[in-house]
Design a protein around this motif. Sequence first.
Motif, mmCIF file in Angstrom:
data_model
loop_
_atom_site.group_PDB
_atom_site.id
_atom_site.type_symbol
_atom_site.label_atom_id
_atom_site.label_comp_id
_atom_site.label_asym_id
_atom_site.label_seq_id
_atom_site.Cartn_x
_atom_site.Cartn_y
_atom_site.Cartn_z
ATOM 1 N N THR A 118 4.770 5.070 0.416
ATOM 2 C CA THR A 118 5.450 3.993 0.408
ATOM 3 C C THR A 118 5.101 2.712 0.776
ATOM 4 O O THR A 118 4.079 2.495 1.567
ATOM 5 C CB THR A 118 6.351 4.406 1.905
ATOM 6 N N ALA A 119 5.633 1.941 -0.035
ATOM 7 C CA ALA A 119 5.383 0.482 0.042
ATOM 8 C C ALA A 119 6.111 -0.221 0.796
ATOM 9 O O ALA A 119 7.384 0.059 0.732
ATOM 10 C CB ALA A 119 5.446 -0.131 -1.460
ATOM 11 N N ARG A 120 5.800 -0.931 1.897
ATOM 12 C CA ARG A 120 6.523 -1.798 2.836
ATOM 13 C C ARG A 120 6.128 -3.058 2.557
ATOM 14 O O ARG A 120 5.181 -3.493 2.604
ATOM 15 C CB ARG A 120 6.310 -1.465 4.019
ATOM 16 N N VAL A 121 7.171 -3.904 2.043
ATOM 17 C CA VAL A 121 7.046 -5.381 2.024
ATOM 18 C C VAL A 121 7.618 -6.174 2.908
ATOM 19 O O VAL A 121 8.705 -5.961 3.766
ATOM 20 C CB VAL A 121 7.968 -5.562 0.685
ATOM 21 N N LYS A 122 6.877 -6.932 3.680
ATOM 22 C CA LYS A 122 7.091 -8.082 4.633
ATOM 23 C C LYS A 122 6.520 -9.299 4.106
ATOM 24 O O LYS A 122 5.407 -9.410 3.974
ATOM 25 C CB LYS A 122 6.711 -7.559 5.952
ATOM 26 N N SER A 123 7.579 -10.326 4.179
ATOM 27 C CA SER A 123 6.900 -11.672 3.670
ATOM 28 C C SER A 123 6.333 -11.470 2.295
ATOM 29 O O SER A 123 6.924 -10.936 1.434
ATOM 30 C CB SER A 123 6.288 -12.134 4.819
ATOM 31 N N THR A 124 5.172 -11.883 2.102
ATOM 32 C CA THR A 124 4.507 -11.804 0.868
ATOM 33 C C THR A 124 3.427 -10.702 0.836
ATOM 34 O O THR A 124 2.668 -10.513 -0.148
ATOM 35 C CB THR A 124 3.871 -13.165 0.590
ATOM 36 N N ASN A 125 3.506 -9.638 1.924
ATOM 37 C CA ASN A 125 2.448 -8.686 2.001
ATOM 38 C C ASN A 125 3.266 -7.232 1.718
ATOM 39 O O ASN A 125 4.287 -6.957 2.075
ATOM 40 C CB ASN A 125 1.969 -8.384 3.360
ATOM 41 N N VAL A 126 2.539 -6.519 0.909
ATOM 42 C CA VAL A 126 3.008 -5.008 0.781
ATOM 43 C C VAL A 126 2.086 -4.162 1.381
ATOM 44 O O VAL A 126 0.777 -4.127 1.187
ATOM 45 C CB VAL A 126 2.907 -4.734 -0.884
ATOM 46 N N HIS A 127 2.675 -3.405 2.146
ATOM 47 C CA HIS A 127 1.946 -2.574 3.283
ATOM 48 C C HIS A 127 2.051 -0.911 2.654
ATOM 49 O O HIS A 127 3.028 -0.746 2.167
ATOM 50 C CB HIS A 127 2.491 -2.470 4.505
ATOM 51 N N ILE A 128 1.137 -0.329 2.632
ATOM 52 C CA ILE A 128 1.279 1.099 2.140
ATOM 53 C C ILE A 128 1.052 2.085 3.173
ATOM 54 O O ILE A 128 0.090 1.951 4.038
ATOM 55 C CB ILE A 128 0.047 1.367 1.159
ATOM 56 N N ASP A 129 2.135 2.986 3.127
ATOM 57 C CA ASP A 129 2.141 4.154 4.084
ATOM 58 C C ASP A 129 2.090 5.193 3.454
ATOM 59 O O ASP A 129 2.520 5.810 2.420
ATOM 60 C CB ASP A 129 3.428 4.145 5.022
ATOM 61 N N ARG A 130 1.166 6.254 3.835
ATOM 62 C CA ARG A 130 0.833 7.560 3.120
ATOM 63 C C ARG A 130 2.277 8.405 3.573
ATOM 64 O O ARG A 130 2.568 8.413 4.760
ATOM 65 C CB ARG A 130 -0.273 8.453 3.556
ATOM 66 N N ALA A 131 2.981 9.215 2.791
ATOM 67 C CA ALA A 131 3.836 9.953 2.896
ATOM 68 C C ALA A 131 3.775 11.400 3.465
ATOM 69 O O ALA A 131 2.582 11.685 3.597
ATOM 70 C CB ALA A 131 4.762 10.148 1.550
#
Length: 131
Positions: A118-131
């Motif tokens: 899962t890509a999580r977007v906050k502001s200008t950053n994309v955070h990656i979470d493993r499913a």
Amino acid sequence: MHSYTIGQAARLLGVSPDTARRWADAGRVATHRDDSGRRLIDGRDLAAFSVELAKSGSSEEEAPYTSARNAFPGIVTAIKLGDVAAQVEIQAGPHRLVSLLTREAVEELGLEVGMEATARVKSTNVHIDRA
């Protein structure tokens, strides 16, 4: 009018197909059948239900604790590893998301091409979470 299958609706709502099916069976969201007998949800009905669901905050599946609200579940399509940095691409439905992160983060998450993430977007950053 665009319609969605139960599985497509479940993915958009962030729940399992069984949960979406139970909600449809309970009449929480209207469905109809296509010519081949598949249950479909009209796009407008799904949009209204998703807003209602977000307002109620009720999800039968546990969401991760995170401050990043914009989640794009998808599949890892590419990983480019450098000595220190890495680039991870995720295809989330029609959206291609690219995240630059540390090589260490990619290795700790155990990310590989073909796995769900899962890509999580906050502001200008994309955070990656493993499913």
